[in-house]
Scaffold this active site. Structure first.
Site, PDB file in Angstrom:
ATOM      1  N   ASN A 156      45.294  41.011  32.439  1.00  0.00           N
ATOM      2  CA  ASN A 156      46.977  41.626  33.082  1.00  0.00           C
ATOM      3  C   ASN A 156      47.017  40.809  34.717  1.00  0.00           C
ATOM      4  OD1 ASN A 156      45.011  42.975  34.124  1.00  0.00           O
ATOM      5  ND2 ASN A 156      46.681  44.712  34.739  1.00  0.00           N
ATOM      6  N   ASP A 217      27.472  42.595  24.357  1.00  0.00           N
ATOM      7  CA  ASP A 217      26.243  42.890  24.941  1.00  0.00           C
ATOM      8  C   ASP A 217      25.435  42.393  24.725  1.00  0.00           C
ATOM      9  OD1 ASP A 217      27.268  45.556  24.316  1.00  0.00           O
ATOM     10  OD2 ASP A 217      26.606  46.121  22.430  1.00  0.00           O
ATOM     11  N   GLU A 252      35.883  46.915  38.907  1.00  0.00           N
ATOM     12  CA  GLU A 252      36.983  47.600  38.415  1.00  0.00           C
ATOM     13  C   GLU A 252      37.241  48.230  37.497  1.00  0.00           C
ATOM     14  OE1 GLU A 252      40.938  46.088  39.118  1.00  0.00           O
ATOM     15  OE2 GLU A 252      41.285  48.159  38.975  1.00  0.00           O
ATOM     16  N   CYS A 286      46.391  48.591  36.984  1.00  0.00           N
ATOM     17  CA  CYS A 286      45.389  49.467  36.896  1.00  0.00           C
ATOM     18  C   CYS A 286      45.982  50.181  38.685  1.00  0.00           C
ATOM     19  CB  CYS A 286      43.763  49.094  37.672  1.00  0.00           C
ATOM     20  SG  CYS A 286      43.304  47.799  36.964  1.00  0.00           S
TER      21      CYS A 286
HETATM   22  O1  G3P Z   1      43.063  45.313  38.602  1.00  0.00           O
HETATM   23  C1  G3P Z   1      43.874  45.742  39.427  1.00  0.00           C
HETATM   24  C2  G3P Z   1      45.534  45.649  39.020  1.00  0.00           C
HETATM   25  O2  G3P Z   1      45.293  45.657  37.220  1.00  0.00           O
HETATM   26  C3  G3P Z   1      46.678  45.247  39.708  1.00  0.00           C
HETATM   27  O3  G3P Z   1      47.084  44.414  40.924  1.00  0.00           O
HETATM   28  O4  G3P Z   1      47.929  43.626  42.254  1.00  0.00           O
HETATM   29  O5  G3P Z   1      49.204  44.738  40.015  1.00  0.00           O
HETATM   30  O6  G3P Z   1      48.226  46.476  41.873  1.00  0.00           O
HETATM   31  P1  G3P Z   1      47.854  44.513  41.641  1.00  0.00           P
END
Ligand code: G3P
Length: 477
Positions: A156, A217, A252, A286
């Site tokens: 992303n 892996d 993360e 995320c």
């Molecule tokens: O891993 C974090 C990402 O998915 C979100 O980042 O900058 O959109 O809050 P941001």
């Protein structure tokens, strides 16, 4: 062929030893947009050996010089921002505006890492602060590189989340092997190319490309890997941590970020934040708002306001800067539809009509969601926003803390004291008061609790994570 890309090993753009190419299909039109190398284990070995060899002299390269390489790479990114952002658009269907801002943000991040990383200092300690000791030793504390860092960024933010791992690692004297994500692979190669063009010594930055299911892996359990920085799904992250063994990990992982809206909140501003938080880049972040807990007294007004705003979002293609664009894969769209249907069957109410065409999913809101529905706990990673009406803040806190994940949370209230006391009780790495969850600005600490990760990111925190403490004790005789 023009659109065939090579992987980067020991300063050379190389072809896979197994002569195998992979096709990348654009989520925009399902057509092949790029072709890239399917690296073999042997290719990965070569990258790790190159990285290990280069690291020894890279760690001895003066800090100011390392900073110069980083700054040069940042400039190159800015110079090529149009080409790179076009590639991001093709590969992951992020709209042009956001893709451009990702590239510029990344250049700023790299510069910031160089600036912060150059200002390193250690610590001097004497023994006599500890009971019974006298000043007969001197402990010199400083930080040194970890060695070879395996960086695994997600699809992303193929440039920004890659640079947020690579730049601090390099600045602290590590070399890196990047495993490029399958969606976003070429954008990631562009980032590596910026370091390559900046003249970074060969072997310091390497990139392997290929399917994670085939290579993953082997990479994470490779004996030459000294640390791993991974961003991605929780289940993959857990596998990484099991396979990696006893090395430092920066993970993360997923998030189920909530927005808690109290009855004293400024509703208009909460609505703006929630819509932006839930639907930017189609919710494929995320830190997207993935559930709303709203006090019953203001639920109706909040839902109506969200509905009004969501219906204004444009749906279409990233090249036209649509707000909502095709999801990265067909399977993501199918997963989201399943979550939607499960909630509807269990009594949730749809606020805007459900609409989906292949991997393009129109923004959707579900009201009257309860804890028996999958969408209350799972991460859609798409434009689907569930709303739970609560009778008390305690109920909201309990639900947030019951989640396996603990990345970020937002609280909307005009009473700061109340909001702060709720923030104290939430088991998440960050809590935003009157604002949407977000990782940035990129020097802020960013950490997931529970299944959302291990360790902190953010410029200073990543510089620390990409190094270890070394102390030298001088004994006076
Ligand atoms: O891993 C974090 C990402 O998915 C979100 O980042 O900058 O959109 O809050 P941001």
């Amino acid at each position: 062929q023009d659109n065939t890309y090579f992987f980067l090993c020991n300063g050379e753009w190389s072809a896979s030893s197994q002569g195998k190419l992979l096709k990348e299909y654009s989520p925009c039109d399902a057509q092949v947009c790029y072709t890239y190398q399917s690296c073999s284990n042997e290719n990965a070995d070569r990258c790790f050996h190159a990285a290990a060899t280069a690291q020894a002299s890279w760690a001895k390269t003066p800090l100011w010089k390392r900073a110069e390489y980083l700054k040069k790479a940042a400039k190159i990114l800015v110079n090529y921002k149009d080409e790179i952002s076009q590639c991001i658009v093709n590969e992951i269907a992020k709209n042009t505006r956001s893709a451009l801002s990702e590239v510029v943000r990344t250049a700023d991040l790299i510069e910031y890492v160089a600036e912060q990383g150059i200002r390193q200092s250690g610590e001097l300690m004497y023994p006599d602060s500890f009971p019974g000791h006298v000043r007969n030793q001197l402990c010199l504390v400083h930080r040194v590189a970890l060695g070879v860092v395996l960086c695994i960024p997600p699809f992303n933010y193929p440039i920004n989340l890659c640079a947020s791992k690579v730049a601090p690692a390099l600045m602290m004297g590590n070399s890196v092997v990047i495993k490029a994500p399958s969606h976003g692979v070429i954008s990631c190669l562009y980032l590596a190319s910026a370091f390559h063009m900046a003249g970074i010594p060969r072997g310091v930055v390497n990139v392997v490309t290929g399917k994670g299911s085939e290579l993953g892996d082997y990479l994470v359990s490779h004996p030459l890997v000294d640390a791993i920085s991974f961003t991605g799904g929780t289940s993959t992250g857990k596998k990484v941590s099991t396979k990696a063994g006893m090395i430092p990990l920066q993970l993360e992982l997923g998030g189920k970020d909530c927005a808690i809206v109290l009855e004293d909140a400024d509703l208009q501003s909460s609505i703006r934040s929630i819509v932006s938080g839930a639907f930017s880049y189609n919710g494929q972040r995320c830190t997207a708002v993935k559930i709303v807990y709203v006090m019953e007294q203001v639920a109706e007004d909040l839902v109506n306001g969200l509905k009004e705003q969501v219906q204004k979002l444009s749906v279409g293609y990233p090249q036209d800067n649509a707000d909502i664009t095709p999801l990265v894969s067909q399977s993501s769209a199918e997963y989201i539809e399943k979550l939607f249907q499960d909630a509807i069957q269990k009594g949730a109410k749809q606020v805007v009509p459900w609409k989906r065409k292949d991997n393009l999913v129109w923004p959707s809101i579900l009201d009257h969601v309860n804890q028996h529905m999958r969408v209350a706990w799972e991460e859609p990673f798409g434009p689907l926003l569930p709303i739970v009406r609560v009778e008390s803040e305690t109920q909201a806190i309990e639900m947030v803390n019951k989640s396996d994940m603990g990345l970020q949370a937002s609280i909307f209230s005009s009473n700061m004291e109340r909001a702060m006391s709720i923030a104290d009780l939430l088991q998440t790495g960050t809590v935003h008061l009157n604002g949407q969850p977000a990782r940035g600005p990129d020097h802020f600490p960013f950490q997931g609790w529970k299944d959302s990760g291990i360790g902190s990111q953010g410029v200073l925190y990543s510089l620390q994570a990409m190094s270890k403490v070394k102390s030298i004790v001088v004994h006076f005789t």
